[in-house]
Design a protein around this motif. Sequence first.
Motif, PDB file in Angstrom:
ATOM      1  N   SER A   1       0.818  -1.216   0.000  1.00 43.41           N
ATOM      2  CA  SER A   1       0.000   0.000   0.000  1.00 43.41           C
ATOM      3  C   SER A   1       0.847   1.259   0.000  1.00 43.41           C
ATOM      4  CB  SER A   1      -0.915   0.014   1.233  1.00 43.41           C
ATOM      5  OG  SER A   1      -0.131  -0.037   2.417  1.00 43.41           O
ATOM      6  N   ASP A   2       2.163   1.130   0.173  1.00 43.56           N
ATOM      7  CA  ASP A   2       3.057   2.281   0.188  1.00 43.56           C
ATOM      8  C   ASP A   2       4.300   1.989  -0.630  1.00 43.56           C
ATOM      9  OD1 ASP A   2       2.142   4.400   2.443  1.00 43.56           O
ATOM     10  OD2 ASP A   2       1.624   2.364   3.083  1.00 43.56           O
ATOM     11  N   GLY A   3       4.737   2.989  -1.401  1.00 41.27           N
ATOM     12  CA  GLY A   3       5.996   2.911  -2.133  1.00 41.27           C
ATOM     13  C   GLY A   3       6.799   4.168  -1.875  1.00 41.27           C
ATOM     14  N   HIS A   4       8.116   4.066  -1.956  1.00 45.22           N
ATOM     15  CA  HIS A   4       8.995   5.173  -1.575  1.00 45.22           C
ATOM     16  C   HIS A   4       9.987   5.476  -2.690  1.00 45.22           C
ATOM     17  CE1 HIS A   4       7.626   4.914   2.663  1.00 45.22           C
ATOM     18  NE2 HIS A   4       7.518   3.628   2.381  1.00 45.22           N
ATOM     19  N   LEU A   5       9.977   6.732  -3.146  1.00 51.42           N
ATOM     20  CA  LEU A   5      10.956   7.241  -4.097  1.00 51.42           C
ATOM     21  C   LEU A   5      11.912   8.160  -3.348  1.00 51.42           C
ATOM     22  CD1 LEU A   5       8.502   8.097  -7.003  1.00 51.42           C
ATOM     23  CD2 LEU A   5      10.291   6.361  -7.104  1.00 51.42           C
ATOM     24  N   VAL A   6      13.211   7.924  -3.486  1.00 49.65           N
ATOM     25  CA  VAL A   6      14.215   8.713  -2.769  1.00 49.65           C
ATOM     26  C   VAL A   6      15.061   9.451  -3.794  1.00 49.65           C
ATOM     27  CG1 VAL A   6      16.118   8.660  -1.128  1.00 49.65           C
ATOM     28  CG2 VAL A   6      14.258   6.995  -0.929  1.00 49.65           C
ATOM     29  N   TYR A   7      15.051  10.787  -3.696  1.00 48.70           N
ATOM     30  CA  TYR A   7      15.767  11.644  -4.625  1.00 48.70           C
ATOM     31  C   TYR A   7      16.922  12.360  -3.932  1.00 48.70           C
ATOM     32  CZ  TYR A   7      11.611  11.216  -7.601  1.00 48.70           C
ATOM     33  OH  TYR A   7      10.581  10.742  -8.366  1.00 48.70           O
ATOM     34  N   ALA A   8      17.883  12.811  -4.755  1.00 43.11           N
ATOM     35  CA  ALA A   8      18.858  13.767  -4.265  1.00 43.11           C
ATOM     36  C   ALA A   8      18.166  15.121  -4.177  1.00 43.11           C
ATOM     37  CB  ALA A   8      20.057  13.842  -5.209  1.00 43.11           C
ATOM     38  N   LYS A   9      18.320  15.817  -3.054  1.00 45.74           N
ATOM     39  CA  LYS A   9      17.593  17.062  -2.810  1.00 45.74           C
ATOM     40  C   LYS A   9      17.932  18.097  -3.871  1.00 45.74           C
ATOM     41  CE  LYS A   9      16.343  20.204   0.918  1.00 45.74           C
ATOM     42  NZ  LYS A   9      16.569  20.573   2.334  1.00 45.74           N
ATOM     43  N   GLY A  10      16.928  18.886  -4.230  1.00 43.84           N
ATOM     44  CA  GLY A  10      17.114  19.927  -5.216  1.00 43.84           C
ATOM     45  C   GLY A  10      16.333  19.677  -6.487  1.00 43.84           C
ATOM     46  N   ASN A  11      15.800  18.453  -6.660  1.00 44.55           N
ATOM     47  CA  ASN A  11      15.036  18.144  -7.854  1.00 44.55           C
ATOM     48  C   ASN A  11      13.545  17.942  -7.565  1.00 44.55           C
ATOM     49  OD1 ASN A  11      17.915  16.409  -8.300  1.00 44.55           O
ATOM     50  ND2 ASN A  11      17.344  17.892  -9.850  1.00 44.55           N
ATOM     51  N   GLU A  12      13.225  17.313  -6.449  1.00 45.97           N
ATOM     52  CA  GLU A  12      11.831  17.027  -6.118  1.00 45.97           C
ATOM     53  C   GLU A  12      11.579  17.326  -4.641  1.00 45.97           C
ATOM     54  OE1 GLU A  12       9.124  15.914  -7.747  1.00 45.97           O
ATOM     55  OE2 GLU A  12      10.121  16.008  -9.677  1.00 45.97           O
ATOM     56  N   PRO A  13      10.478  17.981  -4.320  1.00 44.83           N
ATOM     57  CA  PRO A  13      10.142  18.191  -2.909  1.00 44.83           C
ATOM     58  C   PRO A  13       9.614  16.909  -2.285  1.00 44.83           C
ATOM     59  CG  PRO A  13       8.372  19.007  -4.287  1.00 44.83           C
ATOM     60  CD  PRO A  13       9.465  18.558  -5.226  1.00 44.83           C
ATOM     61  N   HIS A  14       9.597  16.869  -0.960  1.00 43.88           N
ATOM     62  CA  HIS A  14       8.983  15.730  -0.277  1.00 43.88           C
ATOM     63  C   HIS A  14       7.474  15.816  -0.449  1.00 43.88           C
ATOM     64  CE1 HIS A  14       7.233  13.494   3.114  1.00 43.88           C
ATOM     65  NE2 HIS A  14       8.243  12.672   2.907  1.00 43.88           N
ATOM     66  N   ALA A  15       6.872  14.721  -0.829  1.00 40.30           N
ATOM     67  CA  ALA A  15       5.429  14.722  -1.075  1.00 40.30           C
ATOM     68  C   ALA A  15       4.909  13.311  -0.935  1.00 40.30           C
ATOM     69  CB  ALA A  15       5.127  15.270  -2.467  1.00 40.30           C
ATOM     70  N   ALA A  16       3.565  13.193  -0.822  1.00 40.14           N
ATOM     71  CA  ALA A  16       2.891  11.893  -0.785  1.00 40.14           C
ATOM     72  C   ALA A  16       1.698  11.965  -1.718  1.00 40.14           C
ATOM     73  CB  ALA A  16       2.453  11.544   0.629  1.00 40.14           C
ATOM     74  N   HIS A  17       1.570  10.990  -2.594  1.00 40.25           N
ATOM     75  CA  HIS A  17       0.489  10.964  -3.584  1.00 40.25           C
ATOM     76  C   HIS A  17      -0.355   9.707  -3.371  1.00 40.25           C
ATOM     77  CE1 HIS A  17       2.734  14.085  -5.762  1.00 40.25           C
ATOM     78  NE2 HIS A  17       3.802  13.331  -5.536  1.00 40.25           N
ATOM     79  N   ARG A  18      -1.615   9.899  -3.085  1.00 43.20           N
ATOM     80  CA  ARG A  18      -2.526   8.764  -2.920  1.00 43.20           C
ATOM     81  C   ARG A  18      -3.203   8.487  -4.255  1.00 43.20           C
ATOM     82  NH1 ARG A  18      -4.252   5.639   0.945  1.00 43.20           N
ATOM     83  NH2 ARG A  18      -6.319   4.707   0.905  1.00 43.20           N
TER      84      ARG A  18
END
Length: 403
Positions: A348-365
């Motif tokens: 029910s949950d998946g995690h994308l980990v980015y190097a900071k500066g390209n994508e903000p922290h967010a959660a999409h249902r």
Amino acid sequence: MTTLHLVEYAPPQPFRLPHAVGQALVASGIIDATPDPYLPGHWRLRAGSKVGAVALTVPGEGTVSLRITPKVPIARLFFLLGYALSPLGAPHDEGVDVAEETEVLPAFAHAFERQLARALAQGLVQGYRTTEESALVVRGRVREADQIRRRFGAALPLEIVYDEYTTDIAENRILRAAAERLLRLPGVAAPVRRRLAHHRARLSDASPLVRGHALPAWRPTRLNARYHGALRLAEALLRGASAEHDAGPLRIDGFLFDMNKVFEDFVCTALREALIPHGGRAELQAKGIHLDQDNAIRMRPDFVWYAEAAGARPRAVVDAKYKAEKRDGYPDADLYQMLAYCTALGLSDGHLVYAKGNEPHAAHRVRNAGITIHQHALDLDQPPAGLLAEVRGLAERMADRTV
């Protein structure tokens, strides 16, 4: 020699180059190179995720030295690389000072020479090597099956196998090959080059590696403990991170680190270590996962965290993305990929980990799916302790979501 300096993922830069050199850069596949439509005789060059140093020998034009500098500080690159190689005893915590270096090649050569000097300070490690050969006297034991098959009943020569205590072992062969690779590359500081040549002479009894063959296997033990740091750097240099091949008349010699792979390896290794207190088991580049019922569409998530028991269901899935670049017409490809992972794994949950500066922290249902995709960002500019603390925080959030 022509020297080209580029920065990882920087905007394209125009360089005045002979046409043959521009074509050679295109053929190498290391960077993006296109003729400049506005400046005749110029090529627009853009580096991607690969950083390091490469020498390209172009027929009729001599040698072109290509230097690609990472956006992150050199010391941070070595921390990410070292932690991924060995989180509990890696080169990053053994006092190698590369903070004053601004390019990858001089920094790597300096770091490797320091590690190699430390490894060889007490002499070369010796070990037993199994040797098979034909001889006129018995040494070890006779290989009876080979004797019958090759000699047809003749008494001599004998097909024998024996164990020899020697310095010609996998560890010394790998160190010799790495020293030789660095000595062939331009850009290594003269003092470092002299010391590498000295170490290379000490390793002369070790057999050279065969170009194109897999690296010989070695096993960490108490006896070769002082070699571990140098061996891990040597393998990073000699394995897939290295560039050495002939592309027709074009000769390429050097080494490159793919920052996508460096970041992915660091994130997965650090998460695995951070999740140890929470139990379960982690699998990097997980295998045996398919999207469809017929097992025709294979999937390989960067990181899957399973419950402790063998065959237990997954608890979390992670994909690491060093550069979250949105492509025209398909801006959310990472989200779609993670949705497929979660669907195939029943999470029910998946995690994308980015190097900071390209994508903000967010959660999409996701609509009508009951799946939430989380986007996390790691700040690579902070000190190693802070970076590892962020990873531990991410591990805590992942563990909490699975309870």
